[in-house]
Design a protein around this motif. Structure first.
Motif, PDB file in Angstrom:
ATOM      1  N   SER A  25       0.693  -1.102   0.036  1.00 59.16           N
ATOM      2  CA  SER A  25      -0.022   0.035   0.000  1.00 59.16           C
ATOM      3  C   SER A  25       1.178   1.195  -0.032  1.00 59.16           C
ATOM      4  N   ARG A  26       2.128   1.374   0.540  1.00 55.41           N
ATOM      5  CA  ARG A  26       2.989   2.376   0.812  1.00 55.41           C
ATOM      6  C   ARG A  26       3.900   2.542  -0.448  1.00 55.41           C
ATOM      7  N   GLN A 107      -3.153  -0.666  -3.379  1.00 54.01           N
ATOM      8  CA  GLN A 107      -3.356  -0.133  -4.710  1.00 54.01           C
ATOM      9  C   GLN A 107      -2.566  -0.791  -5.611  1.00 54.01           C
ATOM     10  N   ALA A 116       8.159   0.101 -11.131  1.00 56.96           N
ATOM     11  CA  ALA A 116       8.193   1.371 -11.365  1.00 56.96           C
ATOM     12  C   ALA A 116       9.186   2.151 -10.454  1.00 56.96           C
ATOM     13  N   ARG A 178      -4.741   3.447  -9.828  1.00 57.08           N
ATOM     14  CA  ARG A 178      -4.488   3.931  -8.700  1.00 57.08           C
ATOM     15  C   ARG A 178      -4.960   5.600  -8.565  1.00 57.08           C
TER      16      ARG A 178
ATOM     17  N   LEU B 175       5.372   0.791 -18.457  1.00 59.23           N
ATOM     18  CA  LEU B 175       5.754   0.194 -17.318  1.00 59.23           C
ATOM     19  C   LEU B 175       6.730  -1.296 -17.433  1.00 59.23           C
ATOM     20  N   ARG B 178      10.210  -1.179 -18.659  1.00 60.37           N
ATOM     21  CA  ARG B 178      11.526  -0.815 -17.726  1.00 60.37           C
ATOM     22  C   ARG B 178      12.134  -2.089 -17.561  1.00 60.37           C
TER      23      ARG B 178
END
Lengths: 199, 199
Positions: A25-26, A107, A116, A178, B175, B178
């Motif tokens: 989530s973070r 998310q 990413a 997201r 994405l 990458r």
DNA sequence: CGACTTCTTGACTCGACGTTCAAAAAGTCG
DNA sequence: CGACTTTTTGAACGTCGAGTCAAGAAGTCG
């Protein structure tokens, strides 16, 4: 080889799963060790002892995430017809019910998030991500090959190309979601994709 | 209203573009002010004076990125037939030649990277990202509507659904790339997507 | 029990980061 | 020139994060 020494007081697997949720989530960078200590109710030193440093901890969580996802994927596609299962997979790109039974869904897809944030700088993360994508396309392509043979899916493109495209769609959906998901427009887009595969 | 005071010694726009490249290749969190100071040859205080804090600096770079991308997108789709242009757009998801004339292309799409890193926690970033996605689908849907009317694109799905799907594909491709791009398999997947739109 | 091993705890180190600031520099305006 | 404004410069500040460590606790084994 007897196990000796003071026994661990927390459940390693359960702690890893909880950490996975937090990382999920973070994100990697935004999750501090302190956050983990508080959320997991395990002291810093114990975490370091059990999981190594933060990076190793995270990468192990990503591997677990993928294992669970791959199990679901394989099970879902091991049936005929394939297209309804594919639609389901696209609809719930990050539905790992075993891991997120309580709270809301974190998310996006953790593999995508890792891509990413850490790829290509981190070579081990790159390896995990690359292998996960490869597994996805292999599994999906296998299902599509059977579905093409059964006349369910068009053979206008190879199963590999179709699977690669589906990977892009899942990851794109997972990412774009997201920013807020308009369910109905996402669903019609997914239907457009699935219909494009129909024989 | 006369401009007074010591004149700025660096070119604000050019510095913003260079910062964009750095943010693009490293991400928001992984790019430190010190990195920017060194890469831009502008001292810390001057950056703060010209751009505000790091977050504002980054968000301004993202806005610039999108402006350039949107110009390219609009120009590319303002022609018939649409499908070859769409194929081109999918093939070069992050080809902002004006900004990256020299070095190699940074990884992925900056809007997508921002989505992964800051959305939904940062509300202003979420707003920028959401608007960018909305613009993309509006522009692409407009082109698809004309192409459907011209008989170039299938009307099995609405232009909006097709555009939404294309957004997923672009972002997913951007994405996943990458992690290393197999050009030929990416191209066949793109062709699969484009062929699926053909009337 | 006593030696040994492993885990726990939380204070500590150390470096990096974003941000601020005061003093000097370089312009404009009257 | 002299008052005024804005930019430049780089040192300094405070915060926070990852990782370490020493002392104690809790087991096993002989």
């Amino acid at each position: 080889m007897a196990r000796t020494g003071r026994p661990r007081e927390f459940d390693r697997q359960q702690t890893l799963e909880r950490a996975l949720k937090l990382f999920w989530s973070r994100g990697y960078g935004a999750t501090s060790i302190q956050d983990l200590v508080e959320a997991l109710a395990v002291e810093r030193g114990s975490l370091y002892g059990a999981f190594g440093d933060k990076r190793r901890f995270y990468l192990e969580a990503v591997r677990l995430y993928w294992e669970v996802y791959e199990r679901h994927l394989t099970a879902a596609l091991d049936t005929a017809p394939v297209l309804p299962a594919l639609r389901e997979i696209l609809t719930h790109p990050a539905r790992l019910d075993e891991l997120i039974s309580d709270r809301g869904v974190p998310q996006g897809c953790l593999v995508g998030n890792t891509t990413a944030e850490l790829v290509p700088q981190d070579s081990e993360a790159t390896e995990i991500v690359t292998r996960s994508y490869r597994r996805f396309t292999d599994i999906v392509a296998g299902a599509l090959r059977r579905a093409q043979a059964a006349g369910e899916v068009t053979d206008a493109s190879s199963p590999e190309a179709q699977a690669q495209l589906l990977l892009y769609i899942v990851q794109g959906l997972s990412l774009v979601s997201r920013a807020g998901l308009d369910q109905s427009s996402a669903l019609t887009a997914i239907d457009t994709a699935v219909d494009g595969l129909r024989a």
